[in-house]
Design a protein around this motif. Sequence first.
Motif, PDB file in Angstrom:
ATOM      1  N   ALA A  91       4.975  41.593   6.650  1.00 57.97           N
ATOM      2  CA  ALA A  91       4.258  40.513   5.972  1.00 57.97           C
ATOM      3  C   ALA A  91       2.927  40.215   6.635  1.00 57.97           C
ATOM      4  O   ALA A  91       1.935  39.933   5.974  1.00 57.97           O
ATOM      5  N   VAL A  92       2.902  40.246   7.948  1.00 55.30           N
ATOM      6  CA  VAL A  92       1.662  40.137   8.702  1.00 55.30           C
ATOM      7  C   VAL A  92       1.759  41.113   9.856  1.00 55.30           C
ATOM      8  O   VAL A  92       2.841  41.585  10.187  1.00 55.30           O
ATOM      9  N   GLU A  93       0.630  41.395  10.503  1.00 52.64           N
ATOM     10  CA  GLU A  93       0.612  42.365  11.582  1.00 52.64           C
ATOM     11  C   GLU A  93       1.558  41.951  12.699  1.00 52.64           C
ATOM     12  O   GLU A  93       1.352  40.939  13.352  1.00 52.64           O
TER      13      GLU A  93
ATOM     14  N   GLU B  43       2.442  50.091   4.642  1.00 56.43           N
ATOM     15  CA  GLU B  43       1.725  49.579   5.823  1.00 56.43           C
ATOM     16  C   GLU B  43       2.569  49.711   7.085  1.00 56.43           C
ATOM     17  O   GLU B  43       2.589  48.827   7.946  1.00 56.43           O
ATOM     18  N   ALA B  44       3.258  50.835   7.200  1.00 60.75           N
ATOM     19  CA  ALA B  44       4.219  51.017   8.291  1.00 60.75           C
ATOM     20  C   ALA B  44       3.567  51.164   9.659  1.00 60.75           C
ATOM     21  O   ALA B  44       4.250  51.075  10.682  1.00 60.75           O
ATOM     22  N   GLN B  45       2.247  51.378   9.683  1.00 60.78           N
ATOM     23  CA  GLN B  45       1.580  51.473  10.997  1.00 60.78           C
ATOM     24  C   GLN B  45       1.686  50.166  11.760  1.00 60.78           C
ATOM     25  O   GLN B  45       1.549  50.139  12.988  1.00 60.78           O
ATOM     26  N   ASN B  46       1.953  49.074  11.059  1.00 61.45           N
ATOM     27  CA  ASN B  46       2.051  47.767  11.708  1.00 61.45           C
ATOM     28  C   ASN B  46       3.494  47.339  11.949  1.00 61.45           C
ATOM     29  O   ASN B  46       3.791  46.157  12.073  1.00 61.45           O
ATOM     30  N   THR B  47       4.373  48.321  12.031  1.00 64.53           N
ATOM     31  CA  THR B  47       5.735  48.050  12.492  1.00 64.53           C
ATOM     32  C   THR B  47       5.834  48.448  13.961  1.00 64.53           C
ATOM     33  O   THR B  47       5.162  49.374  14.414  1.00 64.53           O
TER      34      THR B  47
ATOM     35  N   GLY C 189       1.677  54.784   5.628  1.00 67.64           N
ATOM     36  CA  GLY C 189       0.819  54.037   6.550  1.00 67.64           C
ATOM     37  C   GLY C 189      -0.401  54.831   6.971  1.00 67.64           C
ATOM     38  O   GLY C 189      -0.523  56.022   6.685  1.00 67.64           O
ATOM     39  N   ASP C 190      -1.307  54.149   7.640  1.00 71.43           N
ATOM     40  CA  ASP C 190      -2.570  54.720   8.110  1.00 71.43           C
ATOM     41  C   ASP C 190      -2.668  54.470   9.607  1.00 71.43           C
ATOM     42  O   ASP C 190      -2.862  53.332  10.047  1.00 71.43           O
ATOM     43  N   VAL C 191      -2.527  55.524  10.406  1.00 72.09           N
ATOM     44  CA  VAL C 191      -2.479  55.351  11.859  1.00 72.09           C
ATOM     45  C   VAL C 191      -3.829  54.963  12.457  1.00 72.09           C
ATOM     46  O   VAL C 191      -3.916  54.663  13.650  1.00 72.09           O
ATOM     47  N   THR C 192      -4.877  54.968  11.652  1.00 72.35           N
ATOM     48  CA  THR C 192      -6.181  54.512  12.160  1.00 72.35           C
ATOM     49  C   THR C 192      -6.376  53.017  11.933  1.00 72.35           C
ATOM     50  O   THR C 192      -7.416  52.469  12.296  1.00 72.35           O
ATOM     51  N   GLN C 193      -5.400  52.356  11.319  1.00 73.69           N
ATOM     52  CA  GLN C 193      -5.525  50.930  11.003  1.00 73.69           C
ATOM     53  C   GLN C 193      -4.386  50.127  11.641  1.00 73.69           C
ATOM     54  O   GLN C 193      -3.808  49.246  11.014  1.00 73.69           O
ATOM     55  N   ILE C 194      -4.074  50.422  12.884  1.00 76.25           N
ATOM     56  CA  ILE C 194      -2.991  49.726  13.586  1.00 76.25           C
ATOM     57  C   ILE C 194      -3.522  48.433  14.192  1.00 76.25           C
ATOM     58  O   ILE C 194      -4.559  48.417  14.842  1.00 76.25           O
ATOM     59  N   ASP C 195      -2.798  47.344  13.969  1.00 76.90           N
ATOM     60  CA  ASP C 195      -3.191  46.048  14.514  1.00 76.90           C
ATOM     61  C   ASP C 195      -1.956  45.379  15.123  1.00 76.90           C
ATOM     62  O   ASP C 195      -1.388  44.454  14.566  1.00 76.90           O
TER      63      ASP C 195
END
Length: 346
Positions: A171-173, A240-244, A266-272
Amino acid sequence: MTLSKSKTSEKIDVKSLDKLTKILGAYDENLNFLSRELGVVAYVDGVKIKLEGSEEGVQLGMKVLSALLKLVESGEEIDGGRMAYCIELAKEGRADEIALLTGGVIAVTSRGKQIKCKTVGQKNYVEAIKKNTVIFGVGPAGTGKTYLAVCMAVAAFKNKQVEKIILTRPAVEAGEKLGFLPGDLQTKVDPYLRPLYDALQELLGLETYGKLMERGAIEVAPLAYMRGRTLSNAFIILDEAQNTTKEQMKMFLTRMGEGSKTVVTGDVTQIDLDGKASGLVHATKILNGVEGIAVCKLTAKDVVRHPLVMRIIRAYEKDGEEAEKRKGKPTDKRGETDRVTDAEGE
């Protein structure tokens, strides 16, 4: 790419005005684009297209035109984005792969529009979804990884291969802290899940989508609400699995029950994640090669864009190279995406 200077000419007979029109595009924009990109002179002679220029440029152009003719004959449309993509494939020595772009309707929207793969990477991704139980779709925004997964989910549901579609995302980073938002759960998570809602509504139509939501055949929920459940006979998509985190990813992957298929995008360049390790990066590393699991990596070439975008990117790349030269440092030809991937152990 440096083209040879020896001059030559070739022509291709497309044999009908209808096919010729489809290849040329509106106001000959496709042919003009090919001419600029390959540095050749291109013009029409009856129902033939003639190319003149360097031997290498002309040969590449003929490969592209031959491949485009086959696409047109199979009922495909040729727009500027597809022309640009085919030229890039030809420059990389992959012109034969253009034929892979024929056919294969994945889904049909509520308005009757056919959804097809537009790149080889997208086609490989869809084939992986068909053949495997768990699929990781990793790539930059605009590659269609989430939309194509939703298309496959809807197709599986309509074909009664699954009883339910479950869509989820953090839901959020990293935190999934929804308490500060006003309203009930649905109101709180809607802003984060809106892209998934939009895709479903386009494919199913608003009325059908609403009915399926009411009876629980479609479920859209934040990742935190997957804990403790067993998800059987379902098509499950984690976006958006990069933020798990690693713990969240393990929790999610172990929810899968009998008769289910799971797609993780997901996009591994957009990890937060504020310094925490990404569960997507970790999972693709340790699970790649496991039977029944596929890891599909889409690239910037799988973003089917307006041809002008290609020229904008090249201008920025050229500016970056010149900036590096002014600093006296060697230019890293791999690009930012490769550096991020290497750093994360992909």
